[in-house]
Design an enzyme around this catalytic site. Structure first.
Site, short mmCIF file in Angstrom:
data_model
loop_
_atom_site.label_atom_id
_atom_site.label_comp_id
_atom_site.label_asym_id
_atom_site.label_seq_id
_atom_site.Cartn_x
_atom_site.Cartn_y
_atom_site.Cartn_z
N CYS A 166 -8.36 4.48 5.99
CA CYS A 166 -7.31 3.61 6.53
C CYS A 166 -7.20 3.65 8.05
O CYS A 166 -6.64 2.75 8.65
CB CYS A 166 -5.97 3.96 5.90
SG CYS A 166 -5.89 3.58 4.13
N PHE A 217 -4.23 -1.20 -3.46
CA PHE A 217 -5.32 -1.55 -2.55
C PHE A 217 -5.86 -2.96 -2.77
O PHE A 217 -5.89 -3.46 -3.89
CB PHE A 217 -6.45 -0.53 -2.68
CG PHE A 217 -6.10 0.82 -2.13
CD1 PHE A 217 -6.00 1.02 -0.76
CD2 PHE A 217 -5.82 1.88 -2.97
CE1 PHE A 217 -5.65 2.26 -0.25
CE2 PHE A 217 -5.48 3.13 -2.47
CZ PHE A 217 -5.39 3.31 -1.11
N HIS A 307 -0.29 0.72 10.51
CA HIS A 307 -1.05 0.48 9.28
C HIS A 307 -0.15 0.80 8.08
O HIS A 307 0.38 1.91 7.96
CB HIS A 307 -2.29 1.36 9.22
CG HIS A 307 -2.94 1.35 7.87
ND1 HIS A 307 -3.76 0.32 7.46
CD2 HIS A 307 -2.85 2.22 6.83
CE1 HIS A 307 -4.15 0.57 6.22
NE2 HIS A 307 -3.62 1.71 5.82
N ASN A 340 -2.78 -2.69 0.69
CA ASN A 340 -3.43 -1.81 1.66
C ASN A 340 -4.92 -2.12 1.61
O ASN A 340 -5.62 -1.72 0.68
CB ASN A 340 -3.16 -0.34 1.31
CG ASN A 340 -3.84 0.63 2.26
OD1 ASN A 340 -4.72 0.26 3.03
ND2 ASN A 340 -3.44 1.90 2.21
#
Length: 397
Positions: A166, A217, A307, A340
């Site tokens: 990430c 994700f 993030h 994500n």
């Protein structure tokens, strides 16, 4: 694949000579759009699993992640061609890499083309390429296949960052900043591309984290053009990159633990990850802010491009720094719309931030409100545990 445009308007603030700037942003996605409300039924159907307890657990996780939609490479067509991907314990890394290697290149090429078009200069003006991915493994790497797909000059200088998770997008931005500032006149294409097929597995009570991954994700690609001393008659600088740092936290290497196995990538996130980030984020931010004399009293005068590793991480940062809720709105929107998407997500956050700024500017013209924040932080967290941070100036305000 699909891509989206951002609005173009306004004039940049004065740029400091020699400082790297972000000159354009771009993104792209696979065609398969997954609505979170339908994910559980589809996932359990595709993996032939009928465990009611796991189904309930995934249903709860799908609600708590705050994700509403995601794009994914995985499809019914792929599972028909490779049914072994949905079967527990089979050696499928070759099949996964065959799919992933092609998919990440296709997405990276499209995101890069979108970015180059927004930039406004010919592709021959690109001098460097920084490529980031945790979703492929091959030799030569994806940087070469991206360069070939775009038709870049053989003299383009390439850097490849693999398996940074990430924090990869922010790490790539830090590397691109260094290249830009040490090579006057250079223009760097930073491209990130990720797909979850590399780690797709059927649900199992022995691997509870796989359910978190299934609920959180997403796939996609991002791109940026970075360079110093922009040609303002052609280029439109968006953010100036003032200071970039990276820190790792000693003895936390097992907190985000991943391995490439015969069944693809398997990884675990420790429950204490949000707490670890909360405990260390303030001192990390203060290192960056001190370079221009900012303090904790300035937190809510700054912009925050964080993030979105998950809602728990965003909530902890917001609480620890006592941020106004709107300060993380771009991060929360990116998480809601794309999940994500690992290294890509910081691009999506920055695009949403610019969109929100332009809307506020229009509102300010009507209502004479205060100006938007000029200084801010770009933050990401990855394996290590590694903190990546960039103190930046918003040039669009």
């Amino acid at each position: 694949m699909g891509s989206e445009e951002e609005p173009k308007e306004g004039f940049p603030k004065m740029v400091n000579p020699g400082k790297a700037t972000i000159l354009a942003l771009g993104k792209a996605f696979p065609h398969q759009l997954v609505m979170q409300e339908f994910l559980v039924d589809g996932y359990f159907k595709n993996t032939n699993c009928d465990d009611p307890d796991l189904r309930k657990k995934l249903s709860r996780l799908c609600k708590t992640t705050t994700v509403k939609t995601r794009y994914v490479v995985m499809s019914e067509e792929i599972l028909k061609q490779y049914p072994e991907l949905a079967i527990e314990g089979l050696p499928t890394v070759k099949q996964r890499l065959d799919i992933c290697n092609d998919a990440v290149t296709e997405m990276a090429v499209e995101a890069s083309r979108v970015c180059i078009k927004k930039w406004g200069r010919p592709i021959s003006d690109l001098t460097h390429l920084v490529y980031v991915s945790s979703s492929e493994a091959r030799l030569p790497g994806g940087d070469l296949y991206l360069a070939k797909g775009l038709g870049l000059s053989p003299e383009t200088q390439r850097v490849m960052l693999y398996f940074m998770g990430c924090s990869g997008g922010a790490a790539g931005l830090r590397v691109a900043k260094d290249i830009a500032e040490n090579n006057p006149g250079s223009r760097i294409l930073l491209a990130t591309s990720e797909t979850t097929i590399i780690g797709f597995k059927p649900p199992s009570a022995d691997r509870p984290y796989d359910l978190v991954g299934a609920a959180l994700f997403g796939d996609g690609a991002g791109a940026m053009i970075i360079g110093s001393d922009p040609v303002l008659s052609i280029e439109r600088p968006l953010f100036e990159l003032h200071t970039a740092i990276q820190n790792f936290l000693p003895d936390t290497e097992k907190t985000i633990d991943g391995k490439l196995t015969e069944e693809g990538i398997s990884f675990k996130l420790a429950r204490e990850l949000p707490q670890i980030i909360e405990d260390n984020v303030e001192s990390f931010c203060e290192k960056l802010m001190a370079t221009v004399g900012l303090t904790d009293k300035d937190y809510n005068k700054m912009f925050w491009a964080v993030h979105p590793g998950g809602p728990a991480i965003l909530n902890r940062i917001e609480k620890r720094l006592d941020l106004f809720p709107e300060k993380l709105s771009a991060s929360r929107r990116a998480l809601m719309d794309y999940g994500n998407a690992s290294s890509n997500t910081i691009v999506y956050v920055l695009e949403y931030m610019i969109e929100e700024i332009l809307k506020k500017k229009q509102q300010q013209k009507k209502e004479s409100q205060e100006e938007e924040s000029e200084w801010g932080l770009i933050l990401a967290f990855g394996p290590g545990v590694t903190f990546e941070g960039i103190l930046a100036r918003n040039l669009t305000v």
